[in-house]
Every structure is written in structure tokens, then in C-alpha cells.
Enzyme design. Structure first.
Site, short mmCIF file in Angstrom:
data_model
loop_
_atom_site.label_atom_id
_atom_site.label_comp_id
_atom_site.label_asym_id
_atom_site.label_seq_id
_atom_site.Cartn_x
_atom_site.Cartn_y
_atom_site.Cartn_z
CE LYS A 233 -4.41 -1.83 1.28
NZ LYS A 233 -5.65 -1.78 2.00
CE LYS B 27 -13.33 -4.55 -0.12
NZ LYS B 27 -12.58 -3.85 0.89
CE LYS C 151 -6.09 -8.88 -2.26
NZ LYS C 151 -6.65 -8.55 -1.02
P1 ATP Z 1 -8.49 -3.78 -1.02
O1 ATP Z 1 -8.21 -4.45 -2.33
O2 ATP Z 1 -9.38 -2.58 -1.13
O3 ATP Z 1 -7.30 -3.57 -0.15
P2 ATP Z 1 -9.62 -6.30 -0.26
O4 ATP Z 1 -10.37 -6.67 -1.49
O5 ATP Z 1 -8.40 -7.04 0.07
O6 ATP Z 1 -9.39 -4.76 -0.18
P3 ATP Z 1 -10.58 -6.31 2.46
O7 ATP Z 1 -11.63 -5.46 3.05
O8 ATP Z 1 -9.19 -5.93 2.78
O9 ATP Z 1 -10.69 -6.42 0.92
O10 ATP Z 1 -10.82 -7.83 2.86
C1 ATP Z 1 -12.02 -8.37 3.29
C2 ATP Z 1 -11.92 -9.87 3.40
O11 ATP Z 1 -11.91 -10.45 2.09
C3 ATP Z 1 -10.66 -10.38 4.08
O12 ATP Z 1 -10.98 -11.48 4.90
C4 ATP Z 1 -9.79 -10.81 2.94
O13 ATP Z 1 -8.87 -11.81 3.31
C5 ATP Z 1 -10.83 -11.34 1.97
N1 ATP Z 1 -10.36 -11.30 0.58
C6 ATP Z 1 -10.00 -10.20 -0.11
N2 ATP Z 1 -9.66 -10.51 -1.37
C7 ATP Z 1 -9.81 -11.86 -1.48
C8 ATP Z 1 -9.61 -12.79 -2.55
N3 ATP Z 1 -9.20 -12.41 -3.74
N4 ATP Z 1 -9.86 -14.10 -2.31
C9 ATP Z 1 -10.29 -14.50 -1.10
N5 ATP Z 1 -10.48 -13.68 -0.06
C10 ATP Z 1 -10.26 -12.36 -0.23
#
Ligand code: ATP
Ligand code: LTN
Length: 333
Positions: free
Chosen positions: A115, A200, A197
Site C-alpha cells: 500500500k 476490490k 488475487k
Molecule cells: P483492497 O483491495 O481494497 O485492499 P480487499 O479486497 O483485500 O481490499 P478487504 O476489506 O481488505 O478487501 O478484505 C475483506 C476480506 O476479504 C478479508 O478477509 C480478505 O482476506 C478477503 N479477501 C479479499 N480478497 C480476497 C480474494 N481475492 N480471495 C479470497 N479472499 C479475499
């Protein structure tokens, strides 16, 4: 005493729209665990502001995420569903735990490094402190289990270290939490770049399926999903990351095992397979979207859920905070 339910804690940040990665890696598992455990599910708005947020959007997304939790099947009568900033103890415990955390170990965290590179113009203290706030979240509730995706494993390790450090410095105070990271679904990958991965906040939105995507968009994105130059629909994450990712997604949304899915598509081409995955995902998302919209039309109900959730959460959180304050020697009246 023995049959007391164990405690489960998890949270998602109200940043951007959620993807099927967030759903399959986290929220879907919460739903299946909520009957077995005492559950606290938070909307991590304090974590969200470690990256700049537009205030009106943050407000809107917070409520929208509350509605989504319920639409996905979280029962607010069984679980405490609340907004992190509504329970002051999170910030308070975070401050105390900061004094048990070393700057060096925070600088080495993978997410902090990622980040920092992505937001080089705003490497703020909150971004660095993110894992300590997450430890405070979990430890306040004496959580036994924390269901998250693979990317949160390092943060969980730090939470465990901090808990042990505090317990050793004084006396047993915190439950040392364990992660629940599913074998399938813990890392859903980007459809365009299946080595990464699904996120969002990815630059290319075609690789991410958002829970808010309409049917045509979902199917179009799956049709464009990257596979490989072969033709076999077989799970092999090393050599066939794209196909394996699609099989995982299909398996989790359809409730069939990977082996069943492989058998089902043994005689299909990639095009037919991708269309079937797209249709299955679109079919699963549509009732969630309808329910979320229905809930969002009743803001009073949602506010009531969040108010009750914060009251329940605060009772447990303040109990833990009180113990911590006492142990560290803060003067009590
Ligand atoms: P950002 O990309 O905005 O940093 P993020 O998509 O990683 O966010 P978070 O709010 O940080 O989302 O994570 C919420 C939950 O979703 C966490 O438990 C995280 O481990 C899970 N998660 C996020 N992306 C994935 C993915 N691609 N596959 C499985 N689990 C995920
Ligand atoms: N950092 C987490 C969200 C989060 C969390 C938590 C998860 C905040 N506090 C406590 C589990 C337990 C993420 O998924 N990015």
C-alpha cells in the site's frame, strides 16, 4: 461453562465495491459459522481511512455493506453486526497495544509495503498502524477464531504475537486467536491475471467480479477470463491457474466439489465452461442484490441493527479494555 460457545470475529473494510473474492474468502464462511459461534462482524471504517476516502462515499458504503452482510445471510439477531468507529474501545485498545508493537515489524508487513508503493503520496501513520488496530479489533472480543482470506494471514500472526506479548508481560488477558482460512476460496484470483488475487481496488475492473455487477457484466467478464493454451478442464493451480480459479469459483457457488465440476465439464470446451461459470455466478448474485436493495430502502431498520450491534459489541469490548487499563497501571477511581 463447558458448553459455552466459542467466539468468532471478522470484518471487511467499506472501501470500493466488494468482489466475489471478499464474498467467497470471507463473508460466505461467516454465514455457515454463525450458528456455531458467538459472532461479531464489523464494518472496518477506521481501517478504511488509512487510504484517502471521499466522506459521502464512505458513509454510503458503510450502510451498503451493512445491508450486504444481511443480504448474504448474516442474521443480525444472532450476531453483533456493527460499525467499528461506533465502539470507542477499538481506538483505545489500539493505543495501548501500540506500546507492545515494534516499528520494525510494522515496516516489514507485506500489505504496508504494497500500500505504501500504491499510495506513495500518503504513507500515513494509520497505514503503518493498520495491523495493530486489527489486533485490537480481535483481542477486544477474546475471539477464538477469525475467518479471513489468505492475504490476512500475516496480520493474524501479528495479532497472536501481540496477544502473547501482553499476556507474558502481565498475566493471561487475551485469548490468542486462530485464523480460519479455507482451502478453497481463500485466494480467488483476478480473471485477467490469474496469478494475482482478485482485489476490490484493481486497476483493471474486467478481472474482478463485483457483487454489484449485473448479469450481462458478470457473463461478459467470465467470457473474457484468461485460461491457457490447452483444452483440459482440470484443477492444477501451478500450470493452469486460470482454469483452476474458475473451477474454485464454480465449485463454491454451485456447492459441487472440484472433482464433480471436473467431471461435469470433462467433455466441454473452455468457451462453454466459462459461460456456465458466469451463469452460475450471476444466478447466485441476483438474489443477494435484490435483498440488499430491499434492505437499503429501509434505513431505519439498518440503523437499528447497527445501534444494537454496537451496544452489544461495546459491552464485551469495554470489559476487556477495563482489564487492560487495570493491568497496565492506569489509575482507577
Ligand atoms: P483492497 O483491495 O481494497 O485492499 P480487499 O479486497 O483485500 O481490499 P478487504 O476489506 O481488505 O478487501 O478484505 C475483506 C476480506 O476479504 C478479508 O478477509 C480478505 O482476506 C478477503 N479477501 C479479499 N480478497 C480476497 C480474494 N481475492 N480471495 C479470497 N479472499 C479475499
Ligand atoms: N484488515 C482486514 C479487515 C479487518 C479484519 C479485522 C479482519 C479489520 N479488522 C479483524 C479480521 C479481523 C482485511 O480483510 N483487510
Amino acid at each position: 461453562m463447558e458448553d459455552r460457545k466459542k467466539t468468532l470475529y471478522s470484518a471487511v473494510q467499506p472501501t470500493n465495491n466488494l468482489t466475489i473474492g471478499n464474498y467467497l474468502g470471507a463473508i460466505k464462511n461467516w454465514v455457515s459459522l454463525q450458528n456455531e459461534y458467538d459472532c461479531f462482524f464489523a464494518i472496518a471504517d477506521m481501517h478504511a481511512i488509512t487510504v484517502r476516502q471521499e466522506p459521502a462515499e464512505l458513509r454510503r458504503r458503510t450502510l451498503s455493506l451493512a445491508a450486504l452482510y444481511i443480504a448474504c445471510g448474516i442474521d443480525p439477531d444472532k450476531c453483533a453486526l456493527y460499525v467499528q468507529s461506533h465502539v470507542a474501545a477499538h481506538a483505545q485498545l489500539c493505543w495501548a497495544l501500540n506500546t507492545f508493537t515494534y516499528v520494525g515489524e510494522m515496516e516489514r508487513m507485506t500489505q504496508f509495503k504494497d500500500k505504501s508503493a500504491k499510495h506513495a503520496d500518503n504513507i500515513n501513520m494509520g497505514l503503518m498502524d493498520y495491523p495493530v488496530l486489527m489486533a485490537a479489533d480481535i483481542l477486544l472480543y477474546q475471539a477464538d477464531f477469525v475467518p479471513v482470506g489468505q492475504d490476512q494471514k500475516q496480520h493474524l500472526e501479528i495479532a497472536r504475537d501481540i496477544a502473547r506479548r501482553f499476556n507474558n508481560a502481565y498475566s493471561p488477558t487475551f485469548t490468542v486467536p486462530e485464523g480460519i482460512i479455507m482451502k478453497v476460496g481463500a485466494k480467488i484470483c483476478d480473471l485477467s491475471e490469474p496469478e494475482k488475487k482478485m482485489s476490490k481496488s484493481a486497476e483493471n475492473p474486467n478481472g474482478s467480479i463485483f457483487l454489484s455487477d449485473d448479469r450481462d457484466t458478470v457473463i461478459r467478464k467470465f467470457k473474457r477470463a484468461v485460461t491457457d493454451s490447452g483444452s483440459e478442464i482440470k484443477y492444477d493451480s501451478e500450470n493452469k491457474p486460470g482454469v483452476s480459479n474458475l473451477l474454485s469459483i464454480y465449485s463454491l457457488f454451485s456447492g459441487k466439489s472440484i472433482e464433480e465440476a471436473e467431471r461435469e465439464f470433462a467433455n466441454s470446451g473452455y468457451g462453454e465452461f466459462k459461460l456456465a461459470v458466469g451463469e452460475t455466478v450471476a444466478d447466485a448474485l441476483s438474489p443477494i442484490q435484490n435483498e440488499q436493495n430491499k434492505l437499503l430502502a429501509d434505513k431505519e431498520y439498518l440503523n437499528g441493527v447497527l445501534k444494537r450491534g454496537a451496544e452489544t459489541a461495546a459491552r464485551t469490548a469495554n470489559r476487556t479494555l477495563g482489564k487492560v487499563y487495570k493491568k497496565i497501571g492506569f489509575y482507577q477511581i
